[in-house]
Design a protein around this motif. Sequence first.
Motif: not given
Length: 159
Positions: A144, A148, A152
Motif C-alpha cells: 500500500r 501511494w 503521489k
Amino acid sequence: MAAKKNKDTAGTGIIVLNRQAAHDYFIEERFEAGLVLEGWEVKSLRAGRAQLKESYVTLKNGEAWLLGAHISPLSSASTHVSPDPIRTRKLLLHRRELSKLIGHVERKGYTLIPLALYWKNGRAKLEIGLARGKKQHDKRAAERERDWQREKQRILKQR
C-alpha cells in the motif's frame, strides 16, 4: 590487449539480485562476503547464469555457508569435472562479522538471506542481509505504501 566484456554484466558489476528478499523480510543490516568458487562457477557467473531466489545462508561450526544458490554450468564446461549447480558454497567473512552474525541468528531469531551477487575488483561478492521475516499484514502495508508513493509521484508530475 583488453579482454572482451560480456554484454549481460558489463558496466554494472551486478550479477543477480534477490528482489523477493525485500518483499519477504525486514532487512536490518547488510554484510559483504566473499565466495569460495570453482573455475566453472566463475565462468558461469561471468555469463550471468546465477539465481538466488530460494537460497539462504546458514552458520555451521563457526563458518557461513550459502545453500540453494543455483549457478548453471556452461555447456563448454570441462569434461573431467562434474558440475553441481546447487552445491553448498563457503562464504568468507571476518571473524568479528561471523561472531556478530552468530549472536544475532542464535539468540535474537534473525535469519541470513543473500541479497545480491556482484563483482568487486574482479572477485565475486555476495551481499548478505540480517533479516526478520514479515507477516502477511506487513507485506500488504508495504505494498500500500509503495502504491501511494507511486500515485503521489504521478500527481506531482501532472502539476
